[in-house]
Design an enzyme around this catalytic site. Structure first.
Site, short mmCIF file in Angstrom:
data_model
loop_
_atom_site.label_atom_id
_atom_site.label_comp_id
_atom_site.label_asym_id
_atom_site.label_seq_id
_atom_site.Cartn_x
_atom_site.Cartn_y
_atom_site.Cartn_z
CG ASP A 131 -2.84 -13.53 -16.42
OD1 ASP A 131 -3.18 -14.24 -17.39
OD2 ASP A 131 -1.89 -12.72 -16.46
N GLY A 181 -2.44 -12.08 -20.62
CA GLY A 181 -2.32 -12.54 -22.01
C GLY A 181 -1.18 -11.75 -22.65
N GLY A 221 -0.58 -10.94 -25.65
CA GLY A 221 -1.04 -9.94 -26.62
C GLY A 221 -1.54 -8.70 -25.90
CB ALA A 244 19.01 -10.60 -13.42
CG ASP A 288 4.17 -11.36 -10.53
OD1 ASP A 288 4.73 -12.12 -11.35
OD2 ASP A 288 2.93 -11.28 -10.41
CG ASP A 298 4.08 -10.00 -22.20
OD1 ASP A 298 4.67 -10.61 -23.10
OD2 ASP A 298 3.31 -10.53 -21.38
CB SER A 304 3.20 -5.29 -13.23
OG SER A 304 3.49 -5.91 -14.48
#
Ligand code: RIB
Length: 298
Positions: free
Chosen positions: A12, A38, A40, A211, A234, A240, A279
Site C-alpha cells: 500500500d 491487500g 486478503g 458509522a 484512517d 477487513d 491498524s
C-alpha cells in the site's frame, strides 16, 4: 476447523491529502508511507490476531517477501503463498483528513493464480473448513466452485465489485459486503437486505455500513449491531478487520450477534490507527476496548 483465505497481498502506497484529486487535477500530499495491505492479507491477519487457525494462499513477487514474513509472524500458515515472476500487487491510497480513502489497485502477482495452485491449497482443506475470498485475485469463480465441491463454507467479500455478477454466486454461503456492494448486488429499489435474501435464500449476509453499524440477514432473520463511536484517523482496512474478527468468532462457534459485536469493536479500533494491516488490533486490545465499552453502557 480452519479458514483458508485465498486472496490478495498488496504493497500500500499511502498518501495523506487535504482532499482527493479530482479528474484532471494535481494535488500535493502531506505525508507518504509504504505499508502492508491487500484485502486478503488484511483479513488473514485479522483472523490470526483474533486467534483463529488460518492459512493464506496467494502470490507475491520478490519485492513482497516482507508480506509473507508478516503473515508468518502472526501465526498464519503460509505454505501455499507462492513467490512468482511478477511484481507484488500494489495500491495507491489517498486518505483525507476525515479518514476516508480512495484506492487505486494494480493486481500484479495477485493475478498469477493457477489451477495447480488452487488444487494444492484446497487439498489441505477438509469439509467444514471455511474458504474466504475477495475479488482482488484471478480464479475466484473456480475457487468458489472448488471450495463448494469440497464441502467448505464459502465466504465472499466481493470487493472490488466489478466482475462479481459473473461469479457462481449461488454457491456462496456468506456474503460480506459494505452498503455499496449490497446495493449493487441487490440491483434495484427497496431494502437491500430484503432483496438480497430473496435473491439468495440460502445465503447469509453481513452488511457493514460504516458509522451506521452492521446488519446480518438470512431469510427472514435480522440482527443489527451499532458501530462504536470513534474519531477516525484512517478507515483503510476497517472492513477487513471486521471480516477477520467476524469469521474468527463464527468458526469458534460463537453466535452471530456476539461475533458481530466483537468485530465492530475491532473495526472501531482499526479506524483510530493509520494504515491497513498495521491498524489491525490484537484480540487482547479488542477485548479490553470491548470491556470498557460494556462498562460505559451500564
Ligand atoms: O481494504 C483495504 C485494502 O484494499 C488495502 O490494504 C489495499 O491494498 C486494497 O486491497
Amino acid at each position: 476447523m480452519k479458514v483458508l483465505c485465498f486472496g490478495s497481498l498488496n504493497i500500500d502506497l499511502c498518501y495523506q491529502v487535504d482532499r482527493f484529486a479530482a479528474p484532471g487535477e494535481t494535488v500535493d500530499s502531506r505525508a507518504f508511507t509504504r505499508q502492508a495491505g491487500g484485502k486478503g492479507l488484511n483479513q488473514t491477519l485479522a483472523l490470526a490476531r483474533a486467534g483463529a487457525r488460518v492459512a493464506h494462499a496467494g502470490c507475491i513477487g520478490q519485492d513482497g517477501l516482507f508480506l509473507r514474513d508478516l503473515l508468518a509472524e502472526s501465526g498464519a500458515d503460509v505454505t501455499h503463498l507462492r513467490v512468482v515472476e511478477a511484481a507484488t500487487g500494489h495500491a495507491v491510497i489517498q486518505i483525507d483528513p476525515t479518514g476516508q480513502n480512495s484506492i487505486l489497485l494494480h493486481g500484479g502477482a495477485n493475478r498469477q493464480i493457477t489451477a495447480a495452485h488452487r488444487a494444492a491449497a484446497l487439498a489441505d482443506c477438509a469439509p467444514g473448513d471455511w474458504l474466504l475470498l475477495q475479488n482482488e485475485i484471478n480464479d475466484v469463480a473456480a475457487l468458489i466452485e472448488a471450495g463448494h465441491a469440497r464441502g467448505m463454507t464459502v465466504a465472499l467479500n466481493p470487493s472490488p465489485f466489478a466482475g462479481t455478477e459473473a461469479l457462481p454466486l449461488d454457491l456462496v454461503d456468506w456474503f460480506l459486503v459494505n452498503e455499496f456492494e449490497a446495493a449493487q448486488l441487490a440491483g434495484g429499489p427497496g431494502d437491500p437486505a430484503d432483496r438480497l435474501t430473496a435473491r439468495f435464500p440460502a445465503a447469509a449476509f453481513v452488511i457493514t455500513q460504516g458509522a451506521a453499524g452492521a446488519l446480518y440477514a438470512k431469510g427472514s432473520e435480522r440482527c443489527f449491531v451499532p458501530a462504536c463511536p470513534v474519531q477516525a484517523v484512517d478507515t483503510t482496512g476497517a472492513g477487513d478487520t471486521f471480516t477477520g474478527y467476524l469469521l474468527a468468532e463464527l468458526t469458534a462457534g460463537r453466535p452471530v450477534q456476539a461475533a458481530m459485536e466483537l468485530a465492530a469493536a475491532a473495526a472501531a479500533l482499526a479506524v483510530t490507527r493509520p494504515g491497513a494491516a498495521a491498524s489491525i488490533p490484537t484480540r487482547a486490545e479488542v477485548e479490553a476496548r470491548f470491556a470498557r465499552q460494556r462498562s460505559a453502557q451500564q
